[in-house]
Motif scaffolding. Structure first.
Motif, PDB file in Angstrom:
ATOM      1  N   PHE A  14      -2.771 -12.177  -0.474  1.00  0.00           N
ATOM      2  CA  PHE A  14      -2.158 -11.066   0.259  1.00  0.00           C
ATOM      3  C   PHE A  14      -1.993 -11.414   1.736  1.00  0.00           C
ATOM      4  O   PHE A  14      -2.890 -11.993   2.351  1.00  0.00           O
ATOM      5  N   TYR A  15      -0.851 -11.025   2.316  1.00  0.00           N
ATOM      6  CA  TYR A  15      -0.535 -11.303   3.720  1.00  0.00           C
ATOM      7  C   TYR A  15      -0.090 -10.015   4.408  1.00  0.00           C
ATOM      8  O   TYR A  15       0.568  -9.159   3.788  1.00  0.00           O
ATOM      9  N   TRP A  16      -0.430  -9.895   5.701  1.00  0.00           N
ATOM     10  CA  TRP A  16       0.069  -8.780   6.502  1.00  0.00           C
ATOM     11  C   TRP A  16       1.255  -9.245   7.334  1.00  0.00           C
ATOM     12  O   TRP A  16       1.251 -10.343   7.894  1.00  0.00           O
ATOM     13  N   LEU A  17       2.275  -8.402   7.407  1.00  0.00           N
ATOM     14  CA  LEU A  17       3.437  -8.657   8.241  1.00  0.00           C
ATOM     15  C   LEU A  17       3.241  -7.945   9.575  1.00  0.00           C
ATOM     16  O   LEU A  17       3.001  -6.735   9.609  1.00  0.00           O
ATOM     17  N   SER A  18       3.344  -8.694  10.663  1.00  0.00           N
ATOM     18  CA  SER A  18       3.182  -8.103  11.993  1.00  0.00           C
ATOM     19  C   SER A  18       4.513  -7.535  12.477  1.00  0.00           C
ATOM     20  O   SER A  18       5.573  -7.902  11.958  1.00  0.00           O
ATOM     21  N   ILE A  23       3.646 -13.503   9.556  1.00  0.00           N
ATOM     22  CA  ILE A  23       2.723 -13.096   8.494  1.00  0.00           C
ATOM     23  C   ILE A  23       1.417 -13.867   8.632  1.00  0.00           C
ATOM     24  O   ILE A  23       1.389 -15.007   9.095  1.00  0.00           O
ATOM     25  N   GLU A  24       0.334 -13.197   8.248  1.00  0.00           N
ATOM     26  CA  GLU A  24      -0.994 -13.805   8.303  1.00  0.00           C
ATOM     27  C   GLU A  24      -1.766 -13.419   7.051  1.00  0.00           C
ATOM     28  O   GLU A  24      -1.745 -12.257   6.634  1.00  0.00           O
ATOM     29  N   LYS A  25      -2.447 -14.408   6.466  1.00  0.00           N
ATOM     30  CA  LYS A  25      -3.181 -14.155   5.232  1.00  0.00           C
ATOM     31  C   LYS A  25      -4.447 -13.348   5.491  1.00  0.00           C
ATOM     32  O   LYS A  25      -5.145 -13.563   6.488  1.00  0.00           O
ATOM     33  N   ALA A  26      -4.716 -12.401   4.578  1.00  0.00           N
ATOM     34  CA  ALA A  26      -5.962 -11.639   4.597  1.00  0.00           C
ATOM     35  C   ALA A  26      -6.887 -12.269   3.561  1.00  0.00           C
ATOM     36  O   ALA A  26      -6.779 -11.968   2.366  1.00  0.00           O
ATOM     37  N   PRO A  53      -3.544  -4.035  10.042  1.00  0.00           N
ATOM     38  CA  PRO A  53      -3.371  -2.777  10.784  1.00  0.00           C
ATOM     39  C   PRO A  53      -4.670  -1.989  10.878  1.00  0.00           C
ATOM     40  O   PRO A  53      -4.718  -0.806  10.521  1.00  0.00           O
ATOM     41  N   SER A  54      -5.731  -2.631  11.337  1.00  0.00           N
ATOM     42  CA  SER A  54      -7.042  -1.980  11.364  1.00  0.00           C
ATOM     43  C   SER A  54      -7.043  -0.729  12.227  1.00  0.00           C
ATOM     44  O   SER A  54      -7.752   0.237  11.936  1.00  0.00           O
ATOM     45  N   PHE A  87       2.866  -4.177   4.915  1.00  0.00           N
ATOM     46  CA  PHE A  87       3.168  -3.684   6.265  1.00  0.00           C
ATOM     47  C   PHE A  87       2.893  -2.184   6.288  1.00  0.00           C
ATOM     48  O   PHE A  87       3.271  -1.462   5.351  1.00  0.00           O
ATOM     49  N   VAL A  88       2.223  -1.702   7.327  1.00  0.00           N
ATOM     50  CA  VAL A  88       1.898  -0.281   7.451  1.00  0.00           C
ATOM     51  C   VAL A  88       2.558   0.275   8.702  1.00  0.00           C
ATOM     52  O   VAL A  88       2.500  -0.338   9.780  1.00  0.00           O
ATOM     53  N   THR A  89       3.181   1.454   8.581  1.00  0.00           N
ATOM     54  CA  THR A  89       3.824   2.099   9.724  1.00  0.00           C
ATOM     55  C   THR A  89       2.885   3.112  10.378  1.00  0.00           C
ATOM     56  O   THR A  89       1.927   3.583   9.765  1.00  0.00           O
ATOM     57  N   HIS A  90       3.213   3.479  11.618  1.00  0.00           N
ATOM     58  CA  HIS A  90       2.493   4.533  12.337  1.00  0.00           C
ATOM     59  C   HIS A  90       3.049   5.889  11.906  1.00  0.00           C
ATOM     60  O   HIS A  90       4.173   5.992  11.414  1.00  0.00           O
ATOM     61  N   TRP A  91       2.255   6.944  12.103  1.00  0.00           N
ATOM     62  CA  TRP A  91       2.662   8.297  11.707  1.00  0.00           C
ATOM     63  C   TRP A  91       3.970   8.716  12.377  1.00  0.00           C
ATOM     64  O   TRP A  91       4.761   9.437  11.795  1.00  0.00           O
ATOM     65  N   ASP A  92       4.170   8.267  13.630  1.00  0.00           N
ATOM     66  CA  ASP A  92       5.334   8.712  14.396  1.00  0.00           C
ATOM     67  C   ASP A  92       6.456   7.677  14.455  1.00  0.00           C
ATOM     68  O   ASP A  92       7.426   7.856  15.193  1.00  0.00           O
TER      69      ASP A  92
END
Length: 379
Positions: A14-18, A23-26, A53-54, A87-92
């Motif tokens: 699994f990788y996170w997209l900045s 991308i960086e591996k978790a 996205p901690s 990839f995780v988005t912000h609420w706004d």
């Protein structure tokens, strides 16, 4: 084993997209299966990964919770070859607001309770599969063949239906436990029995020495051949091999695995494990192959060489849960039907391994959540 019962863990690539496109591996990402519930959890995805996205995963204050009452973060998951990218988005975020509005307007189809398919150009794999099978059916008789080294070559043995069907889909036999066509497993079917899978044992004498296994539990009609081929069913002693097939660490009443280190084992009269498959091995093999299976009927003609016609009857089976499979093993609907031998060739023993698990065609519906029969003539 945990307080919640037996668990199984599997690492996930699994990788996170900045936000800037890197991308960086978790490295700690994993899936945890709790068979007791059943439930699968995704964990470890924030560990040792600066791009994770901690900051968006922190527990909110009371004021933050109230402010976000009608807002949502969105987790995007994408498949890229053998990796999963998140990839995780912000609420706004504008992305969050746009996608939420489109989901509420039913512009994206739901594929689970909280997941939606955002690929507008996604191919309907079922329609794609049936269209290809109709094309194959209309070809009529096809000479028995297979693909080897990228080329289609004749195949003269009687059991060529599966190889021929795979060749028409451009599939080369490789023994890899993955779906054959997109997310569908293909099975050429004729007769009253279906071979479900052929996993090699990972327990017992078999794994240390096939020759010793065959000399202890097989038989020989001549000094240059050893054989092991006899049906074994759960909790039933095989009179020829003197081996008992057992499910160790399984509760048949609850239909649950009670010991993650257990499995399906063949034991002799002294209690020695001749061969076996851990539950992890069975689960790994089953989940990769059998979520969606297409059974393709065929007829054979061998007047002037062997030829096959596929169709028109097709059976589409979906939702093959591991619970159904293990229960079918326990009640003897699924059984072990090996075809193993060693032949002495030029002074050396040459092995042939075929560890088959099979089920009668009349019992196949017990393995799946939905089964639909289709006639290619009516498409």
């Amino acid at each position: 084993m945990s307080k919640k019962g037996p668990i199984f863990k599997a690492p996930l690539d699994f990788y996170w997209l900045s936000p800037d496109g890197e991308i960086e591996k978790a490295p700690g990402a994993q899936l945890i299966l709790y068979p007791k519930y059943p439930e699968i959890r995704f964990s470890g995805f924030l560990q040792q990964c600066k791009s994770s996205p901690s900051q968006l995963m922190q527990a909110p204050t009371k004021q933050e919770r109230e402010a976000r009452q009608s807002k949502h973060r969105i987790l995007f998951l994408g498949l890229a070859d053998d990796r999963v990218i998140g990839f995780v988005t912000h609420w706004d975020d504008e992305v969050s607001l746009t996608v939420n509005a489109m989901v509420e307007a039913s512009q994206y189809p739901a594929i689970a309770t909280v997941f939606y398919d955002l690929d507008d150009d996604a191919v309907d794999t079922k329609s794609d599969l049936l269209n290809k099978l109709k094309e194959i059916y209309e070809m009529g008789l096809v000479p028995s063949q297979r693909i080897k080294n990228g080329e289609v070559i004749p195949y003269v043995a009687q059991n060529g239906a599966g190889f021929t069907l795979e060749s028409l889909f451009g599939i080369s036999p490789n023994g890899v436990a993955e779906p054959d066509f997109k997310d569908w497993e293909l099975k050429a079917h004729s007769g009253s029995v279906v071979t479900l899978m052929t996993p090699e044992p990972n327990l017992g004498l078999y794994t240390h020495s096939l020759e010793d296994f065959l000399r202890n539990y097989g038989w020989s009609n001549n000094p240059e051949r050893l054989d092991f081929a006899s049906i074994h069913k759960n909790n039933l002693l095989n009179k020829r091999t003197k081996l008992l097939l057992m499910m160790d660490g399984y509760d048949p009443d609850k239909k649950e695995i009670t010991d993650p280190d257990g499995g399906l084992i063949l034991v002799d009269e002294s209690g020695k494990v001749a061969a076996g498959w851990t539950f992890s091995k069975i689960l790994e093999h089953w989940k990769k192959k059998h979520s969606r299976t297409c059974f393709v009927s065929y007829s054979k003609q061998d007047n002037y060489g062997i030829s096959f016609q596929f169709g028109p009857s097709i059976r589409l089976a979906e939702g093959a849960g591991i619970k159904n499979y293990l229960h079918s093993l326990f009640v003897q609907a699924v059984y072990y039907d090996p075809g193993i031998n060693m032949k002495l060739v030029n002074g050396k023993w040459k092995p042939k391994k075929r560890n088959q698990f099979r089920i009668k065609w009349k019992d196949i519906e017990a393995l799946y959540e939905t089964v639909v029969d289709v006639s290619l003539n009516e498409l």
